[in-house]
Design a protein around this motif. Sequence first.
Motif, PDB file in Angstrom:
ATOM      1  N   UNK C 338       0.941  -1.324   0.080  1.00  0.00           N
ATOM      2  CA  UNK C 338      -0.048  -0.070   0.158  1.00  0.00           C
ATOM      3  C   UNK C 338       0.943   1.210  -0.112  1.00  0.00           C
ATOM      4  N   UNK C 342       1.478   4.905  -2.430  1.00  0.00           N
ATOM      5  CA  UNK C 342       1.132   5.901  -1.854  1.00  0.00           C
ATOM      6  C   UNK C 342       2.332   6.848  -2.285  1.00  0.00           C
ATOM      7  N   UNK C 396       4.146  15.984   1.515  1.00  0.00           N
ATOM      8  CA  UNK C 396       3.685  14.802   0.696  1.00  0.00           C
ATOM      9  C   UNK C 396       4.795  13.983   0.394  1.00  0.00           C
ATOM     10  N   UNK C 397       4.692  12.491   0.152  1.00  0.00           N
ATOM     11  CA  UNK C 397       3.508  12.001   0.688  1.00  0.00           C
ATOM     12  C   UNK C 397       3.614  11.404   2.049  1.00  0.00           C
ATOM     13  N   UNK C 400       0.570  11.622   3.621  1.00  0.00           N
ATOM     14  CA  UNK C 400      -0.305  10.509   3.497  1.00  0.00           C
ATOM     15  C   UNK C 400      -0.056   9.170   3.934  1.00  0.00           C
ATOM     16  N   UNK C 403      -1.584   9.240   7.358  1.00  0.00           N
ATOM     17  CA  UNK C 403      -3.017   8.993   7.411  1.00  0.00           C
ATOM     18  C   UNK C 403      -3.134   7.583   7.039  1.00  0.00           C
ATOM     19  N   UNK C 404      -2.446   6.830   6.254  1.00  0.00           N
ATOM     20  CA  UNK C 404      -2.407   5.463   6.063  1.00  0.00           C
ATOM     21  C   UNK C 404      -2.262   4.674   7.521  1.00  0.00           C
ATOM     22  N   UNK C 407      -5.239   4.941   9.840  1.00  0.00           N
ATOM     23  CA  UNK C 407      -6.117   4.045   9.442  1.00  0.00           C
ATOM     24  C   UNK C 407      -5.714   2.339  10.001  1.00  0.00           C
ATOM     25  N   UNK C 417      -6.064   9.579  17.131  1.00  0.00           N
ATOM     26  CA  UNK C 417      -6.150  10.999  16.911  1.00  0.00           C
ATOM     27  C   UNK C 417      -4.951  11.275  15.969  1.00  0.00           C
ATOM     28  N   UNK C 418      -5.255  12.020  14.824  1.00  0.00           N
ATOM     29  CA  UNK C 418      -4.046  12.408  13.982  1.00  0.00           C
ATOM     30  C   UNK C 418      -3.578  13.763  14.045  1.00  0.00           C
ATOM     31  N   UNK C 419      -2.138  13.975  14.219  1.00  0.00           N
ATOM     32  CA  UNK C 419      -1.868  15.466  14.188  1.00  0.00           C
ATOM     33  C   UNK C 419      -0.649  15.486  13.164  1.00  0.00           C
ATOM     34  N   UNK C 420      -1.073  16.447  12.226  1.00  0.00           N
ATOM     35  CA  UNK C 420      -0.206  16.545  11.200  1.00  0.00           C
ATOM     36  C   UNK C 420       0.621  18.116  11.233  1.00  0.00           C
ATOM     37  N   UNK C 421       1.912  18.239  11.288  1.00  0.00           N
ATOM     38  CA  UNK C 421       2.782  19.204  11.903  1.00  0.00           C
ATOM     39  C   UNK C 421       3.361  19.565  10.593  1.00  0.00           C
TER      40      UNK C 421
END
Lengths: 320, 349, 551
Positions: C338, C342, C396-397, C400, C403-404, C407, C417-421
């Motif tokens: 996967x 990505x 990126x990526x 992503x 995020x994968x 999930x 809980x997702x934190x994107x910095x």
Amino acid sequence: MARFVVRRLVAMVGVLFAVSVIVFVVFMVLPKQNPAQTLAGKNATPVLVESIEEEWGFNDSLVVQYGTMMKKVFTGELTSYKPRIPVDDQIKEGIPATFSLTIGAAIIWLFFGLLLGYLSAIRAGGWLDRILTGVSIAGVSIPVFLLAPVLLYFLTYKIELFPNAQYVDFTEDPYEWARHLILPWFTLAVLSIGFYSRVLRSNMLDVMNEDYVRTARAKGLSERRVMIRHVLRNSLIPVITLFGLDFGATIAGTAIITEVLYSLDGIGLYAAEAVRKFELPPIMGVALYGAFFVVFVNALVDIAYAYLDPRVRLGESASE
Amino acid sequence: MSTEPSAERGPWSLALRRFLRNRLAVAFLGLFVLIVVFVMAAPLWANHVADTGPNEEHTVEQITVDGEKKDVVSVEGKPIGPQWFGAGGKFFLGADSRLGRDEMVRLMYGGRTSLQIGITAALIATIAAVILALLAGYFRGWVDGLIARTLDVIWSLPVFLIGLSLGIALAVGGLKLGPLEISSGSNWNPIFVISIFTVPYIARPIRGQVLALSEKEFVEAAVAQGAGPVRVMFSEILPNLASTIIVFFTLMIANSMLFEAGLSFLGAGVQPPNSSWGTMITVGVELLNIQPLLAILPGVMIMLTVLSLNIVGDALRDALDPRGKARLDASLEFEAQGGIATGQQGATI
Amino acid sequence: MKKLGAVIAVLVLAALSTIGLASCGGGDDTTGSGEGGGKQGGTLNATYASFPDYMDPALSYTAEGWSAMADVYTPLLTYKHANGEEGSEVIPGLAKELPKISNDGKTYTLFLRPGLKYSDGTPVKASDFPFAVERMIQLNSGGSPFYLTIDGAEQFAKTKKGPIPGIKTNDKTGEIVINLEGPRGTFTNELGLMFVAPLPQDTPVEDMSANPPPGTGPYMITKSQPGKGWEYERNPYWAKANGKAMPDLPEGSIDSAKVTVIRNPQSQVDDIEQGTYDWMQNPPPSSRYTEVKEKYEGTQFRVEPTISTYYFWMNTQEPPFDDVKVRQAVNYAVDSKALERIYAGQIVGTQQILPPGMPGYEQFELYPHNMDRAEELMKEANPSDTDITVWTDTESPNNEAGEYFNEVLKELGFNTKLKILNADNYFTVIGNATTPDLDAGWSDWFQDYPHPNDFFQPLLAGESILPTNNGNFAKFDNSAVNKKIKELGAEQLGPEQESAYKELDEEIMEEAPWAPYGTRTLSTFVSDAIDLESVIFNPTFGHYLSSFEFK
């Protein structure tokens, strides 16, 4: 009159001070982060972090840090963190691109905005008016970061009509300078044309209903003459005011997204990079530069307005 | 500001009739309603047609289209295109990115977020602005001075720069202002940022109107009758501001939506895994060469929504105040404030 | 009105077609065949997507910076100018030979080659080396921790008062003797980094990014505009002196180069395709990658492996990830397939600490993708605390990938809980012990030099767990492992050590503090004016300017 001017200028200084404090707070107080740690890199030791703190004064109290930073702003010593380049040099270098972008786009949006507004007003209610209204409002509703990539996709990738943008200095090659700016000018202009055309239209419609216009018509002046001499002239004042303010704001570097999408090395791009790297000195520099322009032009407009309209001077109308 | 009541109909029903006569505006109002219905139907579509949520990833899965098995995301990372009803409604508009999520479902849920943020921010800003304007215009003196100066400062801040920085700072650490606490991934952060910057837009013209109104005779009369300031402000002055407020509110929804989209595009607005039309455009722009629809669909949705709101707002102004005098004052003040030329703050009319 | 309209239409059409014609013909700015169309010479038009962090050899710590300055500043030792694994070999640079190392591993002796000159004509002296080391430390460079084992260097770092007692030089003989406080197996590699490239002793002790100091390489930087671009010319003293003294190092084919920062990677790809630019330093963006690869592989495009590991870390000191079963479950659940999609094919799946290309790497697979096994393990482990926060950055990526991962963890039953910095702050925030909820997240690591210790020590040794600027995000502290890392780190790298490192890799993966998922490939993409075969990509320093040749 003089007192009014002085009051405005004093207010200007106050606003700039407030802006500097707010920017400082947003960057130093809100995030609970020590810039020294970011600067120290991936291999850092506590000694290294401490040395960096000492070098930049990050372990001083916030008030002292604010004071040092303001001092540096005035002496021109303000530098970014990585690399350590004077902020005012970078801002100066960004001026040609930002000014080229703004002035070119402004000419276009003013010309077409006024043209469309004029046509809408003299054909008010008709199908031309409807179409132009639709076009104007549509233009204003498109997100700029959709318009730009789509334009780039179709006009630089699918059909290689224009270069993929970058800023070419006018002194280097005037032809390339213009060619590289056509798409950005168009993008910025699309968003504003609709605005100006609507404002002019509504102002003209109001003036057209005024008594002195009817008088002029009754006197037997041609429609054309009436329109241009009386209506247009009087409707233009608020438009010019608006234009001045808009122009000031764009020069101040607010066309950030446009500059980023087209890779134009202007002040907006410099600001966006600084935000991305989360570095306070360049952001403070750009914020103060920008605020200065906006406030200065605002003050000029207010003063000019006061000069033209005595009611304003005495504080009765809606503006200050 | 409001028209004198005619003998047979109240001013509101007159305004309504004027509005309804503007067929363009009615059409676009209808479009706006359709859009709202579209996004509210998100859970229905997700559960019954597409059979997947907005954040569920199907990167290595395959779907059956007309009997054939196809990769949702190809080995080189290309998301599948619109299938329409070929797979029973799954991936109706294709996959959204290399994470293989259902674009149609995301478009609907993203729209919900965009509209929620736009409407909430506009609402908060309008309420705050009206209160501030009433206070400033009625009490004048130092109250007015303080409020007007504060608005000036907010106004002069390089809106996008500060909004962006604030958005990023909040995205990392959330907000802690005394008892008020917003966690970092929450949608309340962009709402907070947008509201702050929208307040001066609304407050300044309304303040002008309050200043003018508070000198009128009916206010003097009310005061003479012993009405306290709160009563005067809210029962006497406020109703006269109603039409201006309605128009501004409508236009500010559009403004806020564009502002949110801009913030989200630069990573300072809605945070993943939440999505909005703005974040979808960001993802889509990256894949523009491979699948232009991914950027165009959310972009068109924003455009249509903002367009509809602009047209309706414009028509409302026409309907509520056909003489245009107040329009001149309000619109000039409103527009005579820089920083809206570039669409980042969405120039509304 | 109608007539006017027609006239305008014609004018507009005329204008558009002129522009169109002009762009079709005038797209080629390359002065590729500048010197008469031959192979030698020419000006390379290059583009980077961002300006390096610093244009100062003592400070730069990014791939862009190292790639930009590799052929400008030569340290005492350097790396072979070759592709792939060959490029991991340390060879003499300004020094005559590789250092003589004493039996206790604490003393390194080198001799400076005679007759070397900087690009401004100043002769190179042995004492320039300690000057460069001191300057680097005084500038608080991110690279200084590598050199703190030099006798007295730590004290110098604190007081900034020199000289450093551990370095003794003799300008007449060119002898340089370095004494370390303890044996350090990686020191030879570290001597090959630009942090300690000798510089003239009148170089100011400040960030010289806008005006880079003179160097000893085949090229010199003649103009530097931070944020915008920079230019190179041949170093006149290479032909006169340095090139003759160091015949193993290439002199380069092009005469000069101009680098422009173009932030939009789509534009860069278009520019290379149209020939407006000759080379883009960063790989094509994911959306164009496949298309470029299919069209140009072999003629203008080449995939380059790097020595890097992309992984998800898990905090081994707090529940739920303090249970090895949970961590192993995660490893079974993460599917490299996967992730390869990505990353649009720019990742090659692996599940180990060391990546291919690193000495000591040998492939093994402990956790082939198996969701059922993962769920089994989760049931056995039955963690009580299932509320976790997952971290990743905005680039990126990687976002992503984050995020994968989010999930996947959800599927395993976690409440995430997702934190994107922001990418520039990411490592600082997750490396700060006061940040709450550092449960699991994304990370990557590119080698500083090709020695396995560079992976194990900063990322998985117990002593590397620091309150700030932490690199050991998994907070992995296993005493047996710590001991091995220390022991192996003191020894010089040989086949024995390499197999010991391979065992260490497997040993650590059995504890599964990470879920590694791949190694990144970069690429070389040049215009058709450049000879693709001649371009050299070194896993540590990136593309060598001296390897570009016009056809």
